[in-house]
Design a protein around this motif. Sequence first.
Motif, short mmCIF file in Angstrom:
data_model
loop_
_atom_site.label_atom_id
_atom_site.label_comp_id
_atom_site.label_asym_id
_atom_site.label_seq_id
_atom_site.Cartn_x
_atom_site.Cartn_y
_atom_site.Cartn_z
N PHE A 82 -7.18 50.66 26.49
CA PHE A 82 -7.19 51.65 25.62
C PHE A 82 -6.95 50.92 24.10
O PHE A 82 -7.93 51.04 23.17
CB PHE A 82 -6.51 52.68 25.80
N TYR A 83 -6.24 49.94 24.18
CA TYR A 83 -5.97 49.23 22.82
C TYR A 83 -6.99 48.20 22.60
O TYR A 83 -7.23 48.25 21.40
CB TYR A 83 -4.45 48.45 23.03
N LEU A 84 -7.43 47.68 23.62
CA LEU A 84 -8.51 46.78 23.33
C LEU A 84 -9.92 47.42 22.74
O LEU A 84 -10.39 46.77 21.92
CB LEU A 84 -8.88 45.82 24.62
N GLN A 85 -10.12 48.58 23.48
CA GLN A 85 -11.11 49.33 22.89
C GLN A 85 -10.83 49.53 21.35
O GLN A 85 -11.99 49.50 20.08
CB GLN A 85 -11.12 50.71 23.45
N PHE A 86 -9.67 50.03 20.95
CA PHE A 86 -9.20 50.07 19.54
C PHE A 86 -9.68 48.83 18.81
O PHE A 86 -10.39 48.76 17.79
CB PHE A 86 -7.78 50.46 19.57
#
Lengths: 159, 597
Positions: free
Chosen positions: B445-449
């Motif tokens: 999720f954070y890497l997507q961001f």
Amino acid sequence: MAKIKLSEKKIQELKDVCKTFNNDKGELINVLHKAQSLFGYLPAELQEIIAKELNCSVAHVYGVVTFYSYFTMLPKGKHPVSICLGTACYVRGAEKVLEEFKRQLKIQVGETTPDGKFSLSCLRCVGACGLAPVVLVGEKVYGRVAPDGVADIIAEYNT
Amino acid sequence: MAKIKYHMLVCGGTACHASQSEEILTKFKELIVSKGLETEVQAIKTGCFGFCEKGPIVKMMPDNTFYTQVKPGDCAEILEEHIIKGRKVTRLLYQDPETKERISDSRHMGFYKKQIRIALRNCGFINPENIEEYIARDGYLALGTVLTEMSPEAAIEILKKSGLRGRGGGGFPTGLKWEITRKVKAAQKYVVCNADEGDPGAFMDRSILEGDPHTVIEAMAINGYCTGASKGLVYIRAEYPLAVERLKIAMKQSREYGFLGEDIMGTDFSFDIDIRYGAGAFVCGEETALIHSMEGLRGEPTVKPPFPSESGYMGKPTNVNNVETYANIPVIFNKGADWFASIGTARSKGTKVFALAGKINNVGLIEVPMGITLREVIYEIGGGIRDDKEFKAVQTGGPSGGCLTKRHLDTPIDYDNLIAAGSMMGSGGMIVMDEDDCMVAIAKFYLQFTVEESCGKCSPCRIGNKRLHELLEKITQGNGTMEDIDKLRNLGTVIKDTSLCGLGQSSPNPALSTIDNFLDEYLEHVKDKKCRSKVCKSLMQYLVVPDKCIGCTLCARNCPVNAISGERKQVHLIDQEKCIKCGACLEKCKFGAIIIN
């Protein structure tokens, strides 16, 4: 994308906006904010006019428009639906709510329904984490939205 | 204000605003007029109280009664009972979840007991649209003292002595930053307030600007005097319309009172502030990117040095500080550097505001002394984990930070300890996770961001983060190998070492810290093709329990892809090939006949 024709009146309004910022290239972002609130979006034709007024290249204007997520080159729906995908909303199930909106509106993120009523987008944190997951329709904030509450929200705007 | 006996403070923060606090305020105002109480009772909209979980909140002054989850329909009763008859409306008081006791004074509530409010001192106490209320609580006193009694050098010395460090995330000593900007010689200098709060799940800057905008203006003026700048700029997110509005009102009032403009307070110091809008780019929180954005350019960072203190906005020396840092400054001058330095740990002084959210009972905005432990924050202030589930992790520092575990519950929170634990202070997002959160999915999720927010200027960040995201995707799909975990580690380290700005230098942290702290979960995904939190869809199978299925056909009728077959009153079957794992059948089944394997 098909060319759109801007009315003379609107073009004049846009030029006036540029003038209020002294046609200063450094004020480009402020000009774009005003232009988007005036037209709803920033089509290529509009960017050409802004570039001419601020005496900079269209590529420069396009570069700035596409860099920032707040600016859009596509018209939004009458009721823009935004799902908060901030971390607090994410861990409380925002993704499922997003899926439900996609399913019911039959559009993907970034698209607008064929009747122009709804568009769907994601945003990062509106600062209402106490109400997670949060959905915005226009300016209105809906808190603690569950997938089975999606139909009711859509229905509110479908009458 | 002298004659007014009662003040009804209605929270105007975003969360309460979204739950009808505006209607509550209007209703109170109508009722006050209809009862002819205008000279005695006043209803005011204030900034965020912090206890968003129980909003909308109405606080009665002077007796400090704290009403929670108020609805417009409750207004008449509050006015009638509390004001006219002098009795508290017990059913609206906060109920302690353990003792079941109703608590009327917010100071006795678990949520507030351990908090020390410095940056948020005025939030929820004053009407942010009225400068006189700010002045009544020592507002602009610090500016007056500094301008009339201190040299810039002496003021900077106080700030250095206080030990205040940047609250935007980096933790750079604020006094030192001011000193560096002061020493650079230039005809024009700028001070900037960074209000581009992009960290998903953090809303402290927004709350300060909405609840106490004058404190930021006052501190910026002090900054201008100390560094030798006559011009201030606030760079604020366009997504925060209420904060922008309140800031504009505050600036106007401040000019009228002579706290901004020419010859402030009769001295020869002149200073004024302008607003610049952000347009939704996370990287603009980085100071060089922010400066480019203010110049009307793409918000791309540049290599430091030169630092903004030497060459910033329009090539002039520029001092950038964050909203929360500014909010601390007037208090330091009013109460003294020693007082401030007495709070906190050896190298992190004062307090920190955190946006506490996620799977926790008391979601809200809290301000705690540095050195408090995660356990105190989560269990005493936060009231523990929601639905009595088990605590798994807490994420601090947003997309730049990492996940801390049970092991870290008793670690005192400060800049250095968080970095040592593989996370960072960041701007103050604190997201609590429970057993239902998959740590691999969280890292993804954070890497997507980060992938979406990378500006694309340097390749380690632009390409590297994309690769990290792909590897995590592969693992959550059930196709990961042991080699992929090593690749994540190596690549993550390279990205940290070689990226141009703070975004890339910290973006692998969520992946690296989850590998360090939750390696067993990664191994389960890779080796056993299992997701214990039942989040990663590709690793799940929905199955019908034959003994429990009565053949009501409800699941089959609700399956969006017609993957469920079975006659009425016969046991149903889910076709695993067709199943898209949406979970509709599980939600609909009334007999618990559907399970996740």
